[in-house]
Scaffold this active site. Structure first.
Site, PDB file in Angstrom:
ATOM      1  N   PHE A 113       3.322  57.202  40.484  1.00  0.00           N
ATOM      2  CA  PHE A 113       2.740  58.020  41.545  1.00  0.00           C
ATOM      3  C   PHE A 113       3.130  59.472  41.303  1.00  0.00           C
ATOM      4  O   PHE A 113       4.312  59.796  41.211  1.00  0.00           O
ATOM      5  CB  PHE A 113       3.213  57.589  42.939  1.00  0.00           C
ATOM      6  CG  PHE A 113       2.542  58.390  44.024  1.00  0.00           C
ATOM      7  CD1 PHE A 113       1.247  58.094  44.419  1.00  0.00           C
ATOM      8  CD2 PHE A 113       3.187  59.466  44.611  1.00  0.00           C
ATOM      9  CE1 PHE A 113       0.599  58.855  45.381  1.00  0.00           C
ATOM     10  CE2 PHE A 113       2.541  60.233  45.580  1.00  0.00           C
ATOM     11  CZ  PHE A 113       1.244  59.925  45.965  1.00  0.00           C
ATOM     12  N   ASP A 173       9.134  63.379  36.331  1.00  0.00           N
ATOM     13  CA  ASP A 173       8.816  63.566  37.745  1.00  0.00           C
ATOM     14  C   ASP A 173       9.978  62.997  38.555  1.00  0.00           C
ATOM     15  O   ASP A 173      10.102  61.785  38.719  1.00  0.00           O
ATOM     16  CB  ASP A 173       7.501  62.848  38.070  1.00  0.00           C
ATOM     17  CG  ASP A 173       7.147  62.921  39.560  1.00  0.00           C
ATOM     18  OD1 ASP A 173       7.999  63.351  40.364  1.00  0.00           O
ATOM     19  OD2 ASP A 173       6.014  62.539  39.914  1.00  0.00           O
ATOM     20  N   LYS A 177      10.522  66.686  47.715  1.00  0.00           N
ATOM     21  CA  LYS A 177      11.157  65.830  48.723  1.00  0.00           C
ATOM     22  C   LYS A 177      12.555  66.281  49.175  1.00  0.00           C
ATOM     23  O   LYS A 177      12.663  67.135  50.041  1.00  0.00           O
ATOM     24  CB  LYS A 177      11.141  64.374  48.246  1.00  0.00           C
ATOM     25  CG  LYS A 177       9.698  63.846  48.134  1.00  0.00           C
ATOM     26  CD  LYS A 177       9.580  62.351  48.128  1.00  0.00           C
ATOM     27  CE  LYS A 177       8.146  61.923  48.399  1.00  0.00           C
ATOM     28  NZ  LYS A 177       7.432  61.404  47.238  1.00  0.00           N
TER      29      LYS A 177
HETATM   30  C1  LIG Z   1       6.065  61.793  46.781  1.00  0.00           C
HETATM   31  C2  LIG Z   1       5.896  61.921  45.344  1.00  0.00           C
HETATM   32  C3  LIG Z   1       5.006  62.855  44.783  1.00  0.00           C
HETATM   33  C4  LIG Z   1       4.083  63.705  45.644  1.00  0.00           C
HETATM   34  O1  LIG Z   1       4.776  64.571  46.450  1.00  0.00           O
HETATM   35  P1  LIG Z   1       4.004  65.318  47.662  1.00  0.00           P
HETATM   36  O2  LIG Z   1       5.035  66.257  48.187  1.00  0.00           O
HETATM   37  O3  LIG Z   1       3.587  64.265  48.627  1.00  0.00           O
HETATM   38  O4  LIG Z   1       2.839  66.005  47.065  1.00  0.00           O
HETATM   39  C5  LIG Z   1       4.958  62.981  43.411  1.00  0.00           C
HETATM   40  N1  LIG Z   1       5.733  62.231  42.623  1.00  0.00           N
HETATM   41  C6  LIG Z   1       6.596  61.308  43.109  1.00  0.00           C
HETATM   42  C7  LIG Z   1       7.450  60.531  42.172  1.00  0.00           C
HETATM   43  C8  LIG Z   1       6.700  61.110  44.483  1.00  0.00           C
HETATM   44  O5  LIG Z   1       7.533  60.194  44.965  1.00  0.00           O
END
Ligand SMILES: *Cc1c(COP(=O)(O)O)cnc(C)c1O
Length: 399
Positions: free
Chosen positions: A138, A223, A252
């Site tokens: 994701f 990521d 986050k």
């Molecule tokens: C939540 C998340 C995203 C997206 O972040 P947003 O702030 O919602 O755009 C991207 N990569 C990972 C691994 C995530 O957990």
């Protein structure tokens, strides 16, 4: 305030993109949130890996309050102190040299994708633009990051999607080796797949990724939007294996609830961006950067990484005991304070039942209960969670 009025207005005035639980949260403090009727919930989700210091931590509240009184916004046409201080701190902690500030995880990944393409075209070869990502990943909801997220559910209806992405299985170095070709410019990977169902790769995976990318002369993008900033017990998940990515994304946890995303890169790769290459109106604003600094300072000052490791091991071992008792639990896994229970059955009902009992958890990938507690979690909170889970599983078994 009646929650039903709010629920109705929400339906009327807000895009129906979220399947919300029928709870109206009005306050948060430390490990708890409170609803409009005064019922308390133990937060084992932290937003979704956002409120890692707990709710309304005084260090964050003070940082925001003080900065709001001084300066809340100027454009990125001028210098500001908080942005530079935060970048300097992130560089010292990570070993990567430069930061680009934006407002979310998706934006951080979007910046990473743009930088990888631009750097590769100019330095590795004009035909290099393809980015390989992993099944189960994701990376966000913008068009490019959702294309990097190989899931039918997220793609459907949004075609045509941007070109230049290719997918392989997670935790499978051989498959990746085969997929890399003359068009590949980068590999984009989560060190632990969060939304994908709390998948922790085999030990050595990150190291092998690093070696393979070096060998093929392509970029490694990690990521760490969900598992960076201490969630695994190290400040950055890549430090679990002593490697360094070329590009790193964060969001986050770092903003403690304010919109702060960061794309970091090595000195060499950062040169792919020059004035005008990329930008953001709000990115790196003074208030969010002060909040970010407060998060980092608090993690360090309170020795929270140690608590993440200790409480992570404790939570994992207690969850494993539940697995011994209940056949509906297929597997328990985790690293630091990201833990998951993979079920043989859908998890939604269990999440609702836990909510009724006063616990915030969630279910991802349909069958994986996910736990992302704040770094300040203590043994007594975990014991309460386990007792509630035990009761819920036991009731389910009797039906
Ligand atoms: C939540 C998340 C995203 C997206 O972040 P947003 O702030 O919602 O755009 C991207 N990569 C990972 C691994 C995530 O957990």
């Amino acid at each position: 305030m009646r929650s039903t009025d709010i629920f109705l207005d929400e339906q009327k005035y807000i895009f129906q993109t979220y399947a919300r639980f029928p709870v109206l949260i009005t306050k948060g403090k430390g490990m708890h949130v409170t609803d409009n009727e005064g019922k308390e919930y133990l937060d084992f989700l932290s937003g979704i890996a956002v409120n890692a210091l707990g709710h309304c931590h005084p260090a964050v509240v003070n940082a925001i309050r003080n900065q709001t009184k001084k300066l809340s916004h100027t454009s990125n046409l001028y210098y500001t102190i908080p942005q530079v201080k935060l970048a300097k701190k992130l560089a010292a902690l990570s070993g990567l040299s430069k930061s680009f500030f934006c407002n979310s995880g998706a934006e951080a990944n979007e910046a990473a994708i743009k930088l990888a393409r631009k750097y590769a075209k100019e330095n590795l070869g004009p035909e290099k633009f393809e980015i390989i990502t992993m099944h189960g990943a994701f990376h966000g909801r913008t068009l490019a990051t959702l294309t990097a997220t190989p899931h039918e559910k997220f793609h459907k209806g949004y075609e045509p999607l941007p070109a230049g992405f290719k997918y392989v299985n997670y935790n499978d170095i051989e498959a990746l080796k085969k997929a890399i070709d003359e068009k590949t410019c980068a590999v984009l990977v989560e060190p632990v797949q969060g939304e994908g169902g709390v998948l922790v790769p085999s030990p050595g995976y990150l190291k092998e990724l690093r070696l393979l990318c070096d060998e093929k002369n392509i970029l490694l993008i990690l990521d760490e939007v969900q598992v960076g900033m201490g969630r695994t017990g190290k400040m950055f998940a890549f430090q679990q294996e002593g490697i360094l990515p070329d590009i790193l994304t964060l969001a986050k946890t770092i903003g403690a609830g304010l919109p702060l995303g960061v794309m970091m890169a090595s000195e060499k790769v950062s040169k792919g961006f020059v004035p005008g290459s990329h930008g953001s109106t709000f990115g790196g604003g003074s208030i969010v950067c002060e909040a970010g600094l407060a998060v980092l300072e608090t993690i360090e000052k309170k020795g929270l990484l140690e608590n993440v490791s200790d409480m992570g091991s404790y939570l994992l071992s207690e969850l494993k005991k539940l697995k011994e008792k209940y056949p509906s639990i297929k597997e328990v896994r985790g690293l630091g304070l990201i833990c998951g229970i993979e079920l043989e059955i859908p998890g939604k009902e269990i999440v609702s039942e836990m909510l009724r009992r006063g616990f915030l958890i969630n279910c991802t990938s349909d069958k994986v209960l996910r736990f992302l507690p704040p770094f300040i979690v203590a043994k007594k909170h975990i014991d309460r969670l386990i007792a509630a889970l035990d009761a819920v599983f036991s009731e389910k078994q009797q039906v």
